[in-house]
Design a protein around this motif. Structure first.
Motif, short mmCIF file in Angstrom:
data_model
loop_
_atom_site.label_atom_id
_atom_site.label_comp_id
_atom_site.label_asym_id
_atom_site.label_seq_id
_atom_site.Cartn_x
_atom_site.Cartn_y
_atom_site.Cartn_z
N LYS A 608 0.82 -1.21 0.00
CA LYS A 608 0.00 0.00 0.00
C LYS A 608 0.85 1.27 0.00
CE LYS A 608 -3.98 -2.22 2.18
NZ LYS A 608 -4.91 -2.06 1.06
N GLN A 609 2.20 1.06 -0.08
CA GLN A 609 3.16 2.18 -0.16
C GLN A 609 2.99 3.16 1.00
OE1 GLN A 609 2.38 3.69 -4.15
NE2 GLN A 609 3.97 2.36 -5.00
N ILE A 610 2.97 2.57 2.19
CA ILE A 610 2.80 3.36 3.41
C ILE A 610 4.10 3.34 4.20
CG2 ILE A 610 1.60 3.46 5.64
CD1 ILE A 610 -0.82 2.24 4.22
N PRO A 611 4.62 4.50 4.58
CA PRO A 611 5.82 4.53 5.42
C PRO A 611 5.53 3.84 6.76
CG PRO A 611 5.37 6.69 4.49
CD PRO A 611 4.18 5.86 4.21
N PRO A 612 6.38 2.92 7.21
CA PRO A 612 6.12 2.21 8.46
C PRO A 612 5.93 3.15 9.65
CG PRO A 612 7.90 1.16 7.25
CD PRO A 612 7.60 2.44 6.54
N GLN A 613 6.54 4.33 9.61
CA GLN A 613 6.43 5.27 10.71
C GLN A 613 5.00 5.76 10.92
OE1 GLN A 613 8.52 5.51 8.18
NE2 GLN A 613 10.50 4.99 9.17
N ARG A 614 4.14 5.58 9.90
CA ARG A 614 2.76 6.03 10.01
C ARG A 614 1.88 5.04 10.77
NH1 ARG A 614 1.11 9.49 6.05
NH2 ARG A 614 -0.76 9.69 7.34
N LEU A 615 2.44 3.84 11.06
CA LEU A 615 1.65 2.83 11.75
C LEU A 615 2.17 2.66 13.19
CD1 LEU A 615 -0.48 0.52 11.73
CD2 LEU A 615 1.35 -1.02 10.99
N CYS A 616 1.25 2.73 14.13
CA CYS A 616 1.59 2.47 15.54
C CYS A 616 0.74 1.29 16.01
CB CYS A 616 1.31 3.71 16.40
SG CYS A 616 1.60 3.42 18.17
N ILE A 617 1.39 0.29 16.54
CA ILE A 617 0.68 -0.90 17.02
C ILE A 617 0.48 -0.79 18.53
CG2 ILE A 617 0.87 -3.39 17.43
CD1 ILE A 617 2.15 -3.67 14.71
N GLU A 618 -0.77 -0.93 18.95
CA GLU A 618 -1.08 -0.93 20.38
C GLU A 618 -1.24 -2.37 20.88
OE1 GLU A 618 -4.24 1.47 21.80
OE2 GLU A 618 -3.66 3.26 20.67
N LEU A 619 -0.55 -2.64 21.98
CA LEU A 619 -0.66 -3.95 22.65
C LEU A 619 -1.04 -3.71 24.10
CD1 LEU A 619 2.52 -5.78 21.35
CD2 LEU A 619 0.17 -6.36 20.79
N THR A 620 -1.97 -4.55 24.60
CA THR A 620 -2.30 -4.43 26.03
C THR A 620 -1.23 -5.11 26.86
OG1 THR A 620 -3.60 -6.45 26.00
CG2 THR A 620 -4.77 -4.40 25.57
N GLU A 621 -0.94 -4.53 28.00
CA GLU A 621 0.09 -5.07 28.89
C GLU A 621 -0.27 -6.48 29.35
OE1 GLU A 621 2.01 -4.14 33.27
OE2 GLU A 621 0.66 -2.70 32.33
N SER A 622 -1.54 -6.69 29.68
CA SER A 622 -1.95 -8.00 30.22
C SER A 622 -1.83 -9.10 29.18
CB SER A 622 -3.38 -7.94 30.75
OG SER A 622 -4.26 -7.51 29.73
N SER A 623 -2.02 -8.75 27.89
CA SER A 623 -1.98 -9.80 26.86
C SER A 623 -0.57 -10.33 26.65
CB SER A 623 -2.53 -9.26 25.54
OG SER A 623 -1.62 -8.33 24.97
N MET A 624 0.45 -9.53 26.96
CA MET A 624 1.82 -9.93 26.65
C MET A 624 2.39 -10.97 27.60
SD MET A 624 3.68 -6.51 25.26
CE MET A 624 3.35 -5.51 26.68
N ILE A 625 1.74 -11.20 28.70
CA ILE A 625 2.29 -12.17 29.65
C ILE A 625 2.10 -13.59 29.17
CG2 ILE A 625 1.90 -10.64 31.62
CD1 ILE A 625 -0.49 -12.37 32.36
N LYS A 626 1.31 -13.83 28.12
CA LYS A 626 1.05 -15.20 27.65
C LYS A 626 2.30 -15.82 27.05
CE LYS A 626 -3.85 -14.47 26.65
NZ LYS A 626 -4.89 -14.47 25.59
#
Length: 750
Positions: A608-626
């Motif tokens: 889609k020719q989108i600069p990666p800097q334009r995308l921010c991924i949100e992750l919940t803190e609780s989900s990462m403990i898995k």
């Protein structure tokens, strides 16, 4: 009687004996031989007439037939297993077809072995006639006289030799018949063993050996799984299929006068024991046809036992869990089916319960501590449950960390109370710490329970108990949930929701709204992409109505792809209207577990020719403990490509500081719960202050989400907050409305 008459009388007797043997059936041969010996012995006024049969290779001789005159003691039982060493001269004569007439024993050399054998028996004269066979010697036929010497006329010797040939032919007929019967029996037994059901193996082995023993007159013929220690030692030493054993090695089976043989019962891979054979004659154990038959029977037994083991192993694999040794689902269903067929314990009126157990968060521990540790937890879990069961109850491992238990009660008046008490015991036992390999594992368990009289079939029991389990997990896990009809209704609703979500993914029913993220000047600096479900019948649904369920069922992976694709399209659209700020997208950790997730994101941005800097991924803190390792690897790979990360719901997890230190996070989102309550509770205010102080030290941005009032905004601004998100500024908007909102807040870039 003149000498001529004597000769004629003898010749006529020989002729009658010959005729009798010609007409004798094979089953009458033994009787005919005895009668012939009696006639010949009486004719010569002898004391004994007899037959000795020789073993193969002429090692041993057995007295097998005997006639004794009146007053003469029989000795047939004492003349078994006679070694033939030292009688080479006699053997050579017999082999050459010559009889050995001895007119007077006292005329033999004084120290000869022949005289040493005959004189102690009181024998004065005798004749020994060979019993020839083709290229061999079956034995000899003899006549003993004890009272006086006797000169054997050549004519008599010649006629007796004819009798010897006739008797030899009869014995050979008997041998052939016995061999045929033995071959026929062994062939019949072979067919029986080949088609033998494995549950009849032991009985068939015993009956087969009994038939062979009866045919060959063994005193003992037994198969022993565990032979006596002395025999086992010999088996290990000799490494032969068949070997003879001294009788004293088998005192429980053999006497000093008997002979013993051991036949190993073994397959290529395993020794199953031995056949112990005991007989009064060593000659029998020199007979090749008998040895071959015993070896064949041993091989048939070994093959059948190997097949039995294989079938048992196959059955064990089919009905038992290899790790814990517990029955599996198939065996558990069989058990319940048998239980339901008991007249006093049918599913309709039975007193008992079925438990469906699931170890909470077991996968997390398995991933963190390793599969071997997880296996040991499962083994100990199985043992803890097993120790609490009665003999007529059952625990099975269903799959993974799930177990099934059937409890039964014999007290109809207090069955529910008794069952509930025992369920609590199992629940408490599985909540006790596991101490394994230096680790202490604090586990918990969710339990679904259904009483046996609540279902009409085994499959219904399984289905309803699983529904009760899911209800326990939905309420937060570590609970015992008893089945109620409402649970079934909820399960039906969940099943319908699952199908509808799958259709929604396939048909593109999800739409994405965008909630502005503002700076302190009231300008839009970014946005968060938030999914909505445009349900065909229920209208627009918020995430609270389906996201949690989608996470549980992993449908979130498909939904996440839809949102990510829509967010990338929105970035293009925003850029076309002059807006270059980043778009935040919530990514489920389940998406990160998918193989190729990183490559998929990078490929989408490139396509889609989108600069990666334009995308921010949100992750919940609780989900990462898995699965911290998987998440960390994905985050670092995407960060290296230019994608940024925001930690959502910060402060609500377990190890916030550790995550901030090890993960490539550029932004923290202060959870709306702290924002909502910080003006009411000093503790929430204190936490909010700490978050901003920590972010400053780590050079991270903080966005306060859930800002709804001017008072909250002012308080956050005083704490140093620069970025905000919430209803105070705007709700989540369709893309066109969001673009209009952005224009009105003057953040276009030229």
């Amino acid at each position: 009687m003149s000498e001529t008459e004597h000769r004629l009388s003898f010749a006529r007797m020989i002729a009658r004996i010959s005729a009798r043997f010609v007409a004798t059936k094979v089953t009458e041969i033994d009787q005919t031989i005895i009668e012939s010996l009696a006639k010949i012995g009486s004719f010569f006024h002898a004391d004994r007439s007899y037959i000795f049969e020789f073993s193969d290779h002429l090692e041993f001789a057995d007295n097998t037939y005997e006639w004794c005159a009146d007053g003469i003691q029989p000795v047939i039982q004492d003349l078994k297993n006679i070694p033939m060493t030292g009688f080479d001269t006699w053997i050579e004569s017999w082999y050459a077809g010559h009889s050995i007439p001895i007119a007077d024993v006292l005329e033999l050399p004084e120290h000869s072995p022949e005289r040493a054998l005959l004189e102690p028996q009181g024998i004065r004269a005798l004749i020994m006639v060979p019993l020839p066979s083709e290229n061999s010697l079956l034995g000899m036929f003899g006549i003993d006289l004890t009272k006086q010497p006797y000169r054997w006329p050549q004519e008599q010797v010649t006629l007796l030799q004819v009798v010897g040939e006739i008797i030899a032919g009869a014995i050979q007929r008997k041998y052939s018949n016995d061999s045929h019967r033995l071959r026929e029996l062994v062939a019949k037994l072979a067919v029986r063993f080949i088609n033998l059901p494995t549950d009849s193996v032991d009985k068939t082995i015993t009956s087969s050996l009994n038939q062979i023993s009866e045919l060959l007159d063994f005193s003992v013929l037994e198969f022993l799984h565990e032979p006596p220690a002395a025999v086992t030692k010999l088996i290990e030493e000799k490494q032969r299929k068949v070997f003879r054993v001294a009788p004293e090695k088998l005192p429980e089976y053999a006497t000093e006068q008997s002979s013993a043989l051991v036949v190993r019962v073994q397959s290529l891979a395993k020794n199953y024991g031995a056949i112990i054979a005991v007989h009064g004659s060593q000659r029998l154990f020199r007979d090749a046809r008998i040895l071959e038959s015993l070896v064949l029977i041993a091989d048939l037994i070994a093959g059948t036992l190997a097949r039995k083991e294989t079938e048992q192993q196959v059955e064990r694999l089919a009905y038992f869990d290899e790790l814990t040794g517990l029955p599996n689902r198939a065996m558990f269903v069989r058990y319940l089916t048998n239980f339901s067929e008991e007249p006093s314990s049918s599913l309709g009126i039975g007193h008992g319960a079925m438990l469906f157990l699931d170890l909470d968060h077991f996968k997390r521990s398995n991933d963190n501590l390793g599969r071997e540790f997880g296996d040991r937890v499962l083994i100990e879990t199985a043992e803890r449950i097993r120790q609490l069961l009665e003999p007529n109850e059952l625990v099975a491992r269903l799959a993974g960390d799930q177990f099934l238990v059937c409890l039964r009660s014999h007290h109809a008046d207090k069955a529910d109370f008794e069952i509930a008490r025992r369920i609590e015991s199992i629940y408490q036992a599985l909540n006790e710490p596991y101490r394994i390999a230096g680790h202490v594992y604090h586990g918990s368990v969710s339990v679904g329970v259904i009483y046996l009289n609540q279902a009409n079939s085994v499959e219904e029991l399984l289905t309803l108990s699983e529904m009760a389990l899911h209800a326990a997990k939905a309420k937060g896990r570590n609970l015992v949930e008893y089945y109620q009809p409402q649970i079934q209704a909820d399960a039906i609703a969940r099943a319908a929701l699952y199908d509808e979500l799958r259709d929604a993914i396939d048909e593109g029913q999800f739409v994405v709204y965008f909630q502005p993220q503002m700076n302190g000047l009231g300008e839009v600096v970014g946005c968060e992409a938030l999914v909505r479900w445009q349900h065909p019948y229920r209208g627009l649904l918020s995430p609270s109505e389906f996201i949690e369920f989608a996470e549980e069922t992993k449908l979130i992976v498909g939904i996440g792809r839809c949102v990510l694709d829509a967010a990338c399209n929105a970035i293009h659209e925003l850029e076309a209207h002059g807006f270059d700020y980043p778009v935040s997208v919530n990514i489920s950790v389940e998406q990160m577990y998918e193989d190729g997730f990183v490559a998929e994101v990078i490929a989408l941005l490139a396509a889609k020719q989108i600069p990666p800097q334009r995308l921010c991924i949100e992750l919940t803190e609780s989900s990462m403990i898995k699965d911290t390792q998987t998440v960390t690897e994905c985050m670092h790979a995407l960060r290296a490509a230019g994608v940024s990360f925001s930690l959502d719901d910060f402060g609500t997890g377990y190890s916030s500081l550790a995550y901030l230190k090890s993960l490539p996070i550029q932004e923290i989102k202060l959870d709306l719960r702290f924002v909502r309550d910080m003006l009411k509770h000093t503790q929430d205010a204190a936490i909010a202050k700490l978050v901003f102080a920590l972010a400053r030290e780590l050079d991270m941005d903080v966005i306060a989400e859930g800002v709804e009032t001017q008072e909250q905004y002012e308080f956050l601004r005083q704490l140093g907050c620069k970025y905000y998100q919430g209803y105070l500024f705007a709700r989540a908007l369709p893309l066109a409305d969001f673009i209009a909102f952005s224009r009105s807040n003057g953040t276009e870039s030229v």
